[in-house]
Motif scaffolding. Structure first.
Motif, PDB file in Angstrom:
ATOM      1  N   GLN A 150       0.838  -1.223   0.000  1.00  0.00           N
ATOM      2  CA  GLN A 150       0.000   0.000   0.000  1.00  0.00           C
ATOM      3  C   GLN A 150       0.860   1.255   0.000  1.00  0.00           C
ATOM      4  N   VAL A 151       2.052   1.164   0.634  1.00  0.00           N
ATOM      5  CA  VAL A 151       2.961   2.311   0.667  1.00  0.00           C
ATOM      6  C   VAL A 151       4.289   1.879   0.062  1.00  0.00           C
ATOM      7  N   ARG A 152       4.741   2.617  -0.956  1.00  0.00           N
ATOM      8  CA  ARG A 152       6.032   2.298  -1.587  1.00  0.00           C
ATOM      9  C   ARG A 152       6.846   3.584  -1.687  1.00  0.00           C
ATOM     10  N   ILE A 153       8.021   3.548  -1.086  1.00  0.00           N
ATOM     11  CA  ILE A 153       8.845   4.757  -1.005  1.00  0.00           C
ATOM     12  C   ILE A 153      10.267   4.436  -1.461  1.00  0.00           C
ATOM     13  N   LEU A 154      10.837   5.337  -2.261  1.00  0.00           N
ATOM     14  CA  LEU A 154      12.253   5.253  -2.618  1.00  0.00           C
ATOM     15  C   LEU A 154      12.973   6.398  -1.918  1.00  0.00           C
ATOM     16  N   LEU A 155      13.890   6.053  -1.024  1.00  0.00           N
ATOM     17  CA  LEU A 155      14.682   7.072  -0.331  1.00  0.00           C
ATOM     18  C   LEU A 155      15.951   7.324  -1.136  1.00  0.00           C
ATOM     19  N   LEU A 156      16.215   8.572  -1.414  1.00  0.00           N
ATOM     20  CA  LEU A 156      17.435   8.927  -2.147  1.00  0.00           C
ATOM     21  C   LEU A 156      18.207   9.984  -1.375  1.00  0.00           C
ATOM     22  N   ALA A 157      19.496  10.113  -1.675  1.00  0.00           N
ATOM     23  CA  ALA A 157      20.297  11.224  -1.147  1.00  0.00           C
ATOM     24  C   ALA A 157      21.509  11.325  -2.060  1.00  0.00           C
ATOM     25  N   ASP A 158      22.061  12.534  -2.195  1.00  0.00           N
ATOM     26  CA  ASP A 158      23.209  12.645  -3.091  1.00  0.00           C
ATOM     27  C   ASP A 158      24.423  11.935  -2.474  1.00  0.00           C
ATOM     28  N   GLU A 159      25.385  11.667  -3.358  1.00  0.00           N
ATOM     29  CA  GLU A 159      26.522  10.833  -2.936  1.00  0.00           C
ATOM     30  C   GLU A 159      27.286  11.441  -1.757  1.00  0.00           C
ATOM     31  N   ALA A 160      27.473  12.755  -1.780  1.00  0.00           N
ATOM     32  CA  ALA A 160      28.234  13.399  -0.702  1.00  0.00           C
ATOM     33  C   ALA A 160      27.532  13.199   0.640  1.00  0.00           C
ATOM     34  N   ALA A 161      26.219  13.353   0.653  1.00  0.00           N
ATOM     35  CA  ALA A 161      25.463  13.192   1.903  1.00  0.00           C
ATOM     36  C   ALA A 161      25.535  11.746   2.386  1.00  0.00           C
ATOM     37  N   ARG A 162      25.432  10.820   1.457  1.00  0.00           N
ATOM     38  CA  ARG A 162      25.451   9.405   1.845  1.00  0.00           C
ATOM     39  C   ARG A 162      26.817   8.990   2.372  1.00  0.00           C
ATOM     40  N   LEU A 163      27.872   9.463   1.696  1.00  0.00           N
ATOM     41  CA  LEU A 163      29.229   9.155   2.154  1.00  0.00           C
ATOM     42  C   LEU A 163      29.468   9.729   3.545  1.00  0.00           C
ATOM     43  N   ALA A 164      29.062  10.980   3.755  1.00  0.00           N
ATOM     44  CA  ALA A 164      29.292  11.642   5.041  1.00  0.00           C
ATOM     45  C   ALA A 164      28.567  10.907   6.165  1.00  0.00           C
TER      46      ALA A 164
END
Ligand code: C5P
Length: 231
Positions: A150-164
């Motif tokens: 019923q709920v489908r979500i894709l979480l994203l973040a830019d590479e710099a934020a994810r690395l940090a």
């Protein structure tokens, strides 16, 4: 009341696991960390001396994987043959090799079946959630494992934020040495994983949440809002 299935996908360092656990606990749902299943499979193959390049041997080994899954979001746990592996599967050694197992298509089909069974168990009154439902997170939950959620979500973040974020989590700092030491676990692993799953663009009907500039609380608030509107 029908059971709720919340499917959350995304690359590493988006806050996926923390957000998923928080949401599951708040809504009284079970929690399934599908990445931990691939990690447990990799750990078991290494422990049994299987050559990870031998795809048939790995698939045969995983078929026998005696995996027990604890879906309490306040204390998720994984055991293999009664041995608690919840901590050891998070080691750098396993993080480095897990993609080799997760890109084995036979292994994926097997673990996807087990994931569907774990999700189905939470639709029943004897499940952990008492039939309320489950939050399942990974790379292909919105698209392959539970496309009808019923709920489908894709979480994203830019590479710099994810690395940090990952550097802070693993090394307690974001200095350049920590960022470099983390790069393999974020950039290389995502590149390998994306050869078998698309977790960077949202499929039809999947909502994208970009957490690059959000605090954890803001990310949880956003996902909570989406889940609340689906109730
Ligand atoms: O989420 P986590 O980083 O713990 O996932 C570990 C690994 O498991 C990923 O790098 C990926 O290789 C694999 N995985 C997957 N499909 C999923 C969840 C995780 O291939 N649904």
């Amino acid at each position: 009341m029908t059971a709720l299935v919340v499917a959350i996908d995304g690359p590493s360092g988006t806050g996926k696991s923390t957000i998923s656990r928080r949401i599951a606990a708040e809504f009284g749902l079970a929690y399934l960390d599908t990445g931990a299943m691939y990690r447990a499979a990799a750990w078991w193959c290494v422990r049994e001396g299987i050559d990870l390049a031998d795809t048939a041997a790995v698939a045969a080994q995983v078929r026998e994987l005696p995996l027990q899954i604890g879906t309490d979001p306040r204390e998720p746990s994984f055991a293999v043959g009664g041995e608690d592996v919840s901590v050891v599967i998070r080691s750098t050694e396993i993080s480095t090799m897990v993609s080799a197992v997760a890109t084995n298509l036979d292994v994926r089909a097997q673990l996807q079946d087990r994931q569907r069974a774990a999700i189905a168990a939470e639709q029943r009154p004897d499940g952990f959630s008492g039939g309320r439902g489950i939050v399942a997170e990974g790379r292909d939950i919105t698209t392959v494992v539970a496309p009808d959620a019923q709920v489908r979500i894709l979480l994203l973040a830019d590479e710099a934020a994810r690395l940090a974020r990952r550097a802070r989590e693993l090394h307690g700092t974001t200095d350049s040495a920590a960022l470099e030491a983390t790069r393999d676990q974020v950039v290389r692993r995502d590149a390998d994983d994306s050869t078998v799953s698309n977790f960077t663009t949202a499929a039809d009907g999947v909502l994208t949440v970009d957490t690059s500039t959000m605090t954890l609380e803001e990310s949880v608030d956003t996902v909570r809002g989406i889940v609340t509107r689906a109730l």
